[in-house]
Design an enzyme around this catalytic site. Structure first.
Site, PDB file in Angstrom:
ATOM      1  N   ASP A 194       0.829  -1.202   0.000  1.00  0.00           N
ATOM      2  CA  ASP A 194       0.000   0.000   0.000  1.00  0.00           C
ATOM      3  C   ASP A 194       0.866   1.256   0.000  1.00  0.00           C
ATOM      4  O   ASP A 194       1.885   1.324   0.678  1.00  0.00           O
ATOM      5  CB  ASP A 194      -0.902  -0.011   1.238  1.00  0.00           C
ATOM      6  CG  ASP A 194      -1.782   1.217   1.320  1.00  0.00           C
ATOM      7  OD1 ASP A 194      -2.746   1.302   0.534  1.00  0.00           O
ATOM      8  OD2 ASP A 194      -1.499   2.091   2.155  1.00  0.00           O
ATOM      9  N   GLU A 235       0.714  -0.931  -4.972  1.00  0.00           N
ATOM     10  CA  GLU A 235      -0.506  -0.133  -5.165  1.00  0.00           C
ATOM     11  C   GLU A 235      -0.116   1.311  -5.471  1.00  0.00           C
ATOM     12  O   GLU A 235       0.501   1.981  -4.628  1.00  0.00           O
ATOM     13  CB  GLU A 235      -1.375  -0.210  -3.908  1.00  0.00           C
ATOM     14  CG  GLU A 235      -2.686   0.551  -3.998  1.00  0.00           C
ATOM     15  CD  GLU A 235      -2.618   1.943  -3.391  1.00  0.00           C
ATOM     16  OE1 GLU A 235      -3.499   2.756  -3.703  1.00  0.00           O
ATOM     17  OE2 GLU A 235      -1.696   2.208  -2.601  1.00  0.00           O
TER      18      GLU A 235
END
Length: 471
Positions: A194, A235
Site C-alpha cells: 500500500d 498499489e
C-alpha cells in the site's frame, strides 16, 4: 495455503459481510464459493485510524475480527491477499511511542524520517515543498512531541495517525522483513504494498516513485517473500505509464483506469477510448471497477482527453444515483481530488443492464478481476452511513449482516453477476489470448481464446446490451 489463481478476487473488510472473519467465511460458503477464487481482506490488524490503514502491529489480528486461525482457514479455500502499509505505521504503535519516549535512545530513532536529518538545513525550501507530490497543502509532517519536552518534525504523508517510515535505514529494513515474513507465515498468497510510490523520498524531488530507489525497495521486498512463493502487488494511483513500467519489470499491477473509461463509454455510447486502453494496457494485472476507496480520476489522465475527464466526472453527479459533490468536500471529511466517492452500481444510475455490461467487459479484459463486496451485491450508495459518520468514503462501505446478504443475493442483478463470475472462473478460454476484434464506436467485441476453447463478448454501449458466445 492456496496460491494465486486466475479467478475472480473478492475485496472486503473483515467486518462488512457479517461481523467478523467467521461470519465472512460463513457468507462465502453459503453463497459465493463458486463465484470467487481469492479474497483481498482489507487491513485486519489493530489500527488507530483510516479504516485499518494505520496499523499498530502486524503480528496479531484485531481481536474484534478473530485471529490467525480464521485467516488460515480462509487461506485453505481461497488465495488470500493482505495489505502491508510499506510507507507508514500508526502514531499509536509501540514503535513510534517508544521513539517519542526515548528519542535518540530509542531502538527506533531511525525508523522514521526526521526533518533535521532529511533536509540540508533541517527544513525544506519553498521550492522543495512545491516539488513534493503531496496530499496536504503544505509540507508533509507532524510535530513529534518528545517526553523530554522537545519538539521535532517527522514526515507524515497522509493522516496524522500514519507516520512515514525511513525505508532506507537498517532498522526499517529489519522491520519490513519481520512484518512481511509474519504475513507469509500465515497463509497469505499475495501482499499488496500500500502507498508504495510514496515510500521512496529524496530531497529536491517529487518524493514519489523515485528511481532507482523504488526498484531497490521492490527487489528487497521480493527477496524477503520469494522463499514463501508469495506474489507482490504494488498499489499506485498515477499516470498509466507508471503501471506499464512496473509490468515491464515483471511485476503485477492494478488497472485503475478501467472504471472511469467504462463509465465514459456507458454514459456516452462510445468505445474508442476504452478500446485504445484495452489495446495498450498491461496484461499482468488485476482489474478493478470498485475498491474501498472512490472511483479514480487521476488514473485516466491522457487516456481520456481533459474535456472528457471533466464531463465524465461532472456527469457522475448528474447521471449517478444519490451522489453529490458535497460528499467530496470538507463537510464530509474528504478533500481528495483524485477520486469520486460512489458505489459503481450507483455511478451507473442503479441500472442493472449497464452494471452487468460493465462487469462483463471487466471479466473479458486482460488480467485477473477484483470485485469489491459492495459491487458483488450490486450495492447502492449508503447515505445513512455517510450522514451518520460524515466520512465521504463511507458511502461505499456498507455493513451487511448475514441476513441482509441472504436477501440481497436473491436480486436478479446479483444472480446474473454471480453467474458471470462463475463463468469467468471456470471457462478455459480466459487462460489464453486476448483479442480485440473490429467493431463500430458504439460496440466492443472481445475474443478470449485458448487452443480450441473460446469465449466472445459482444457489447453495445448505446443499448447497454451484451451477449456471450463460447465453446
Amino acid at each position: 495455503m492456496k496460491k494465486l489463481e486466475n479467478k475472480c478476487m473478492l475485496i472486503t473488510y473483515a467486518d462488512c459481510m457479517g461481523d467478523n472473519l467467521k461470519d465472512l467465511k460463513c457468507a462465502l460458503d453459503r453463497h459465493f464459493r463458486e463465484a470467487i477464487g481469492g479474497i483481498h481482506v482489507l487491513p485486519f490488524f489493530p489500527s488507530s485510524g483510516d479504516r485499518g490503514f494505520a496499523p499498530m502491529d502486524y503480528h496479531v489480528v484485531d481481536s474484534a475480527f478473530g485471529g490467525w486461525d480464521e485467516i488460515e482457514a480462509l487461506s485453505k479455500e481461497y488465495y488470500l491477499m493482505a495489505d502491508y502499509m510499506i510507507n507508514h505505521i500508526s502514531a499509536h504503535s509501540a514503535y513510534y511511542q517508544d521513539f517519542l519516549a526515548k528519542k535518540d535512545a530509542s531502538n527506533y530513532h531511525d525508523l522514521f524520517i526526521r526533518y533535521k536529518d532529511f533536509w540540508e538545513n533541517g527544513e525544506p525550501t519553498d521550492e522543495q515543498i512545491d516539488q513534493i507530490y503531496k496530499r496536504k497543502p503544505r509540507a508533509p509532517y507532524v510535530d513529534a512531541q518528545f517526553a523530554d519536552g522537545t519538539t521535532e518534525k517527522v514526515w507524515c504523508t497522509f493522516d496524522e495517525e500514519q507516520i512515514d517510515i525511513n525505508v532506507n535505514s537498517k532498522t526499517a529494513r529489519d522491520f519490513i522483513t519481520d512484518n512481511l515474513r509474519t504475513l507469509c507465515g500465515h497463509g497469505i498468497a499475495l501482499v499488496r504494498l500500500d502507498a508504495f510510490a510514496y515510500a521512496t523520498k529524496k530531497a529536491g524531488t517529487s518524493c514519489f516513485f523515485i528511481e532507482p530507489d523504488v526498484w531497490d525497495l521492490m527487489h528487497f521486498c521480493e527477496d524477503v517473500v520469494k522463499d514463501y512463493g508469495v506474489t507482490l502487488l504494488p498499489e499506485i494511483h498515477e499516470h498509466y505509464t507508471m503501471q506499464q513500467k512496473i509490468e515491464q519489470a515483471g511485476y503485477y499491477v492494478y488497472d485503475f483506469a478501467l472504471p472511469m473509461l467504462l463509465i465514459n463509454a456507458l454514459y456516452y455510447g462510445q468505445s474508442r477510448y476504452l478500446k485504445h486502453w484495452l489495446t495498450i494496457c498491461p496484461r499482468k494485472q488485476f482489474t478493478t471497477l470498485d475498491t474501498h476507496d472512490g472511483i479514480g480520476v487521476v488514473d485516466v489522465k491522457d487516456l481520456l482527453p481533459d474535456d472528457e475527464i471533466a464531463r465524465t466526472k461532472e456527469d457522475i453527479f448528474q447521471k449517478g444515483a444519490n451522489v453529490k459533490k458535497v460528499y467530496n468536500t470538507k463537510a464530509y471529511n474528504n478533500l481528495d481530488i483524485y477520486q469520486v466517492n460512489c458505489t459503481y452500481y450507483s455511478a451507473l444510475g442503479d441500472d442493472d443492464d449497464a452494471y452487468l455490461l460493465a462487469r462483463a467487459v471487466q471479466f473479458f479484459a486482460p488480467g485477473i478481476p477484483q470485485v469489491y463486496y459492495v459491487g458483488m451485491l450490486a450495492g447502492k450508495n449508503d447515505l445513512k452511513l455517510l450522514e451518520e459518520t460524515k466520512v465521504g468514503r463511507n458511502i461505499n462501505r456498507h455493513y451487511y449482516s448475514l441476513e441482509e446478504i441472504d436477501e440481497e443475493v436473491k436480486r436478479p442483478v446479483v444472480q446474473k453477476l454471480l453467474d458471470l463470475m462463475k463463468f469467468r472462473n471456470t471457462h478455459p478460454a480466459f487462460d489464453g489470448e486476448f483479442i480485440l476484434e473490429e467493431s463500430n464506436d458504439e460496440e466492443l467485441v472481445i475474443l478470449r481464446k485458448n487452443g480450441d476453447d473460446f469465449a466472445r463478448l459482444h457489447a453495445n454501449f448505446k443499448t447497454k446490451e451484451f451477449s456471450i458466445t463460447h465453446s
